[in-house]
Scaffold this active site. Structure first.
Site, PDB file in Angstrom:
ATOM      1  CD1 TRP A  13      -2.220   2.011  -0.228  1.00 46.37           C
ATOM      2  CD2 TRP A  13      -2.818   1.484   2.146  1.00 46.37           C
ATOM      3  NE1 TRP A  13      -3.359   2.580   0.409  1.00 46.37           N
ATOM      4  CE2 TRP A  13      -3.141   2.464   1.626  1.00 46.37           C
ATOM      5  CE3 TRP A  13      -2.784   0.862   3.217  1.00 46.37           C
ATOM      6  CZ2 TRP A  13      -4.822   2.917   2.489  1.00 46.37           C
ATOM      7  CZ3 TRP A  13      -3.797   1.679   3.671  1.00 46.37           C
ATOM      8  CH2 TRP A  13      -5.022   2.565   3.925  1.00 46.37           C
TER       9      TRP A  13
ATOM     10  CG  ASP B  77      -1.776  -7.517   0.320  1.00 52.32           C
ATOM     11  OD1 ASP B  77      -2.939  -8.521  -0.379  1.00 52.32           O
ATOM     12  OD2 ASP B  77      -2.683  -6.399   0.473  1.00 52.32           O
TER      13      ASP B  77
ATOM     14  CE1 TYR C  14      -4.323  -0.510  -0.468  1.00 48.13           C
ATOM     15  CE2 TYR C  14      -2.743  -2.255  -0.692  1.00 48.13           C
ATOM     16  CZ  TYR C  14      -3.757  -1.840  -0.258  1.00 48.13           C
ATOM     17  OH  TYR C  14      -4.411  -3.147   0.520  1.00 48.13           O
TER      18      TYR C  14
ATOM     19  CE1 TYR D 193      -6.083  -3.859   7.856  1.00 51.82           C
ATOM     20  CE2 TYR D 193      -7.166  -6.116   6.118  1.00 51.82           C
ATOM     21  CZ  TYR D 193      -6.850  -4.481   6.915  1.00 51.82           C
ATOM     22  OH  TYR D 193      -8.420  -3.713   6.830  1.00 51.82           O
TER      23      TYR D 193
ATOM     24  NE  ARG E  93      -3.653   2.696   8.457  1.00 48.90           N
ATOM     25  CZ  ARG E  93      -4.939   3.430   8.725  1.00 48.90           C
ATOM     26  NH1 ARG E  93      -5.296   4.392   9.239  1.00 48.90           N
ATOM     27  NH2 ARG E  93      -5.374   2.833   7.767  1.00 48.90           N
TER      28      ARG E  93
ATOM     29  NE  ARG F 101       1.896   6.819   8.595  1.00 55.38           N
ATOM     30  CZ  ARG F 101       3.017   6.874   8.970  1.00 55.38           C
ATOM     31  NH1 ARG F 101       3.880   5.619   9.661  1.00 55.38           N
ATOM     32  NH2 ARG F 101       3.526   7.352   8.032  1.00 55.38           N
TER      33      ARG F 101
ATOM     34  CB  ALA G   5       8.685  -2.223   4.114  1.00 48.72           C
TER      35      ALA G   5
ATOM     36  CD  GLN H 211      10.364   1.429   6.598  1.00 45.86           C
ATOM     37  OE1 GLN H 211       9.364   1.173   5.417  1.00 45.86           O
ATOM     38  NE2 GLN H 211       9.946   2.163   7.390  1.00 45.86           N
TER      39      GLN H 211
HETATM   40  N1  LIG Z   1      -7.206  -5.501   3.121  1.00 44.77           N
HETATM   41  C1  LIG Z   1      -7.299  -4.536   3.510  1.00 44.77           C
HETATM   42  O1  LIG Z   1      -8.448  -3.822   3.524  1.00 44.77           O
HETATM   43  C2  LIG Z   1      -6.200  -3.979   3.904  1.00 44.77           C
HETATM   44  C3  LIG Z   1      -5.802  -2.343   4.309  1.00 44.77           C
HETATM   45  C4  LIG Z   1      -4.686  -1.626   5.415  1.00 44.77           C
HETATM   46  C5  LIG Z   1      -4.307  -2.776   4.759  1.00 44.77           C
HETATM   47  N2  LIG Z   1      -3.735  -4.181   4.017  1.00 44.77           N
HETATM   48  C6  LIG Z   1      -2.333  -4.606   3.606  1.00 44.77           C
HETATM   49  O2  LIG Z   1      -1.367  -4.505   4.868  1.00 44.77           O
HETATM   50  C7  LIG Z   1      -0.474  -4.202   4.467  1.00 44.77           C
HETATM   51  C8  LIG Z   1       0.245  -3.606   5.976  1.00 44.77           C
HETATM   52  O3  LIG Z   1      -0.616  -2.510   6.728  1.00 44.77           O
HETATM   53  P1  LIG Z   1       0.137  -0.937   6.313  1.00 44.77           P
HETATM   54  O4  LIG Z   1       0.898  -1.012   5.453  1.00 44.77           O
HETATM   55  O5  LIG Z   1      -1.387  -0.084   6.158  1.00 44.77           O
HETATM   56  O6  LIG Z   1       0.579  -0.854   7.780  1.00 44.77           O
HETATM   57  P2  LIG Z   1       1.783  -1.448   8.685  1.00 44.77           P
HETATM   58  O7  LIG Z   1       2.160  -2.559   8.158  1.00 44.77           O
HETATM   59  O8  LIG Z   1       1.279  -1.999   9.696  1.00 44.77           O
HETATM   60  O9  LIG Z   1       2.535  -0.499   8.797  1.00 44.77           O
HETATM   61  C9  LIG Z   1       3.437   0.314   7.716  1.00 44.77           C
HETATM   62  C10 LIG Z   1       4.103   1.124   7.683  1.00 44.77           C
HETATM   63  O10 LIG Z   1       4.815   1.101   8.917  1.00 44.77           O
HETATM   64  C11 LIG Z   1       5.963   1.612   8.740  1.00 44.77           C
HETATM   65  N3  LIG Z   1       7.164   0.752   9.141  1.00 44.77           N
HETATM   66  C12 LIG Z   1       6.881  -0.259   8.539  1.00 44.77           C
HETATM   67  N4  LIG Z   1       7.976  -0.592   9.378  1.00 44.77           N
HETATM   68  C13 LIG Z   1       8.770  -0.218   9.695  1.00 44.77           C
HETATM   69  C14 LIG Z   1      10.018  -0.273  10.843  1.00 44.77           C
HETATM   70  N5  LIG Z   1      10.430  -1.542  10.112  1.00 44.77           N
HETATM   71  N6  LIG Z   1      10.526   0.609  11.410  1.00 44.77           N
HETATM   72  C15 LIG Z   1       9.953   1.661  11.659  1.00 44.77           C
HETATM   73  N7  LIG Z   1       8.806   1.866  10.578  1.00 44.77           N
HETATM   74  C16 LIG Z   1       9.067   1.042   9.705  1.00 44.77           C
HETATM   75  C17 LIG Z   1       6.027   2.553   7.430  1.00 44.77           C
HETATM   76  O11 LIG Z   1       6.242   3.744   7.780  1.00 44.77           O
HETATM   77  P3  LIG Z   1       6.747   4.905   8.032  1.00 44.77           P
HETATM   78  O12 LIG Z   1       8.066   4.822   7.531  1.00 44.77           O
HETATM   79  O13 LIG Z   1       6.339   6.306   6.940  1.00 44.77           O
HETATM   80  O14 LIG Z   1       6.240   5.368   9.255  1.00 44.77           O
HETATM   81  C18 LIG Z   1       5.016   1.354   6.583  1.00 44.77           C
HETATM   82  O15 LIG Z   1       5.048   1.650   5.690  1.00 44.77           O
HETATM   83  C19 LIG Z   1      -0.278  -3.226   3.357  1.00 44.77           C
HETATM   84  O16 LIG Z   1       0.637  -2.301   3.231  1.00 44.77           O
HETATM   85  C20 LIG Z   1      -1.716  -3.149   2.094  1.00 44.77           C
HETATM   86  O17 LIG Z   1      -0.406  -4.996   1.919  1.00 44.77           O
HETATM   87  C21 LIG Z   1      -4.716  -4.248   3.500  1.00 44.77           C
END
Ligand SMILES: NC(=O)c1ccc[n+]([C@@H]2O[C@H](COP(=O)([O-])OP(=O)(O)OC[C@H]3O[C@@H](n4cnc5c(N)ncnc54)[C@H](OP(=O)(O)O)[C@@H]3O)[C@@H](O)[C@H]2O)c1
Length: 322
Positions: free
Chosen positions: A21, A53, A58, A209, A214, A235, A288, A293
């Site tokens: 995403w 995914d 996205y 997920y 986030r 956010r 990521a 990350q």
């Molecule tokens: N089916 C659905 O409706 C749905 C909805 C939401 C998500 N999803 C899927 O789930 C995936 C994951 O969810 P998400 O991306 O919303 O949230 P997440 O995985 O909880 O958080 C991702 C964000 O956290 C930060 N981050 C990641 N690893 C890090 C690290 N090691 N250290 C510091 N910051 C880090 C990055 O943003 P920053 O660096 O900007 O902080 C990254 O973009 C999505 O990409 C998507 O594929 C699906």
């Protein structure tokens, strides 16, 4: 890497999948850089992550474009994408439209954009906001499967009642539920668990997920006051990044930092490993923006069997239970 087979399928997925995403750029701030996104995808492959995914929504196709570019020459990499969300213009409200003709058109467009002839896993992105019966949508997915355009299909964001109805239809090819799940988000509750893993009958795969909430559970966002995000970052209006929820979650964030320091692992790895260990969860999708990350995420695999770690963290996680 550790791999898990989704129940009843031939899909062998790495315990962690890369969520794309943020790579789509829209809604994730001003620091998403396509070259870094490609490097993050390559780092994921190097660490043994074998699935990605994504969704048409996205970046309105941009995540798919970057994914296609990064996975050039890697046909074995599995792509899980989605169908059903419609939007009229980039700023317009997106809504779920699961009419069969839209599902088929979405799938065809994704195949072209991703440069593939078959999608390993196609998921309904969101429950329908129109009055299309789910039976008609499922039938369209079954037909796509019969035509060899997809291997398996799944649903996202369905509650226990709606998922139980779909499971009763027993459509061939139904592989999984994708649902939000983290230390601070528990839509995957007892009722949903009963539906995906009944005492009698086959189990269904579950893709968790937002396991990092986030980014909140990475230890990067810590302190008495929430960070300020630009309006281009979703956010800036996420209540977990605003008081009073921020203050409630901070003790958990500090505990993750402390335990992580003691063990020599990043807090993000703890948050991901916790999700992967929960009953009923098959695999975790983690977002990521950069290769560093991704390198932190895969450290989760070291923690899956460390029972004493989880005993130490349990009271902090319990205190944040929503
Ligand atoms: N089916 C659905 O409706 C749905 C909805 C939401 C998500 N999803 C899927 O789930 C995936 C994951 O969810 P998400 O991306 O919303 O949230 P997440 O995985 O909880 O958080 C991702 C964000 O956290 C930060 N981050 C990641 N690893 C890090 C690290 N090691 N250290 C510091 N910051 C880090 C990055 O943003 P920053 O660096 O900007 O902080 C990254 O973009 C999505 O990409 C998507 O594929 C699906």
């Amino acid at each position: 890497m550790k791999f898990r087979t989704l129940p009843g399928t031939d899909l062998q997925l790495s315990a962690i999948g890369l969520g794309c995403w943020a790579i789509g750029k829209t809604w994730w701030g001003d620091d998403v850089d396509d070259r870094k996104s490609v490097r993050a995808i390559h780092a994921a492959l190097d660490h043994g992550i074998n699935w990605f995914d994504t969704a048409p929504l996205y970046g309105h196709g941009h995540a798919d474009t970057i994914l296609k570019q990064a996975l050039e020459g890697r046909p074995e990499a599995l792509i899980a994408t989605k169908v059903g969300i419609r939007w009229d213009g980039e700023g317009a409200h997106a809504r779920s439209d699961l009419r069969p003709e839209h599902v088929v058109a979405d799938c065809e467009t994704s195949l072209k954009r991703l440069g593939r002839t078959c999608i390993p896993l196609l998921q309904i992105h969101w429950p329908c906001e129109l009055d299309t019966p789910i039976e008609a949508t499922i039938e369209a997915l079954v037909r796509l499967r019969e035509a060899g355009k997809i291997r398996w299909f799944g649903v996202c964001n369905y509650n226990a009642t709606a998922l139980a109805h779909i499971r009763k239809l027993a459509p061939p090819g139904l592989a999984c539920l994708q649902t939000p799940f983290s230390m601070v988000r528990r839509e995957f509750n007892h009722d949903l668990r009963e539906v995906v893993a009944p005492a009698k009958g086959p189990h269904l795969g579950v893709l968790a997920y937002e396991t990092l909430a986030r980014g909140l559970l990475t230890g990067k966002y810590v302190g008495p006051m929430p960070p300020t995000f630009p309006t281009t970052d979703l956010r800036h209006r996420d209540d977990r990044f605003a008081q009073p929820v921020w203050g409630k979650i901070q003790p958990l964030v500090r505990a993750l930092i402390l335990v992580g320091q003691r063990l020599g692992v990043p807090p993000a790895a703890l948050a991901i490993a916790w999700a992967c260990r929960q009953p009923g969860i098959s695999v975790a999708i983690v977002g990521a923006k950069r290769e560093q990350q991704v390198a932190e995420h895969v450290r989760a695999l070291e923690l899956l069997q460390r029972n004493r770690v989880w005993q130490a963290l349990a009271p902090h996680i319990e205190a944040c239970r929503p």
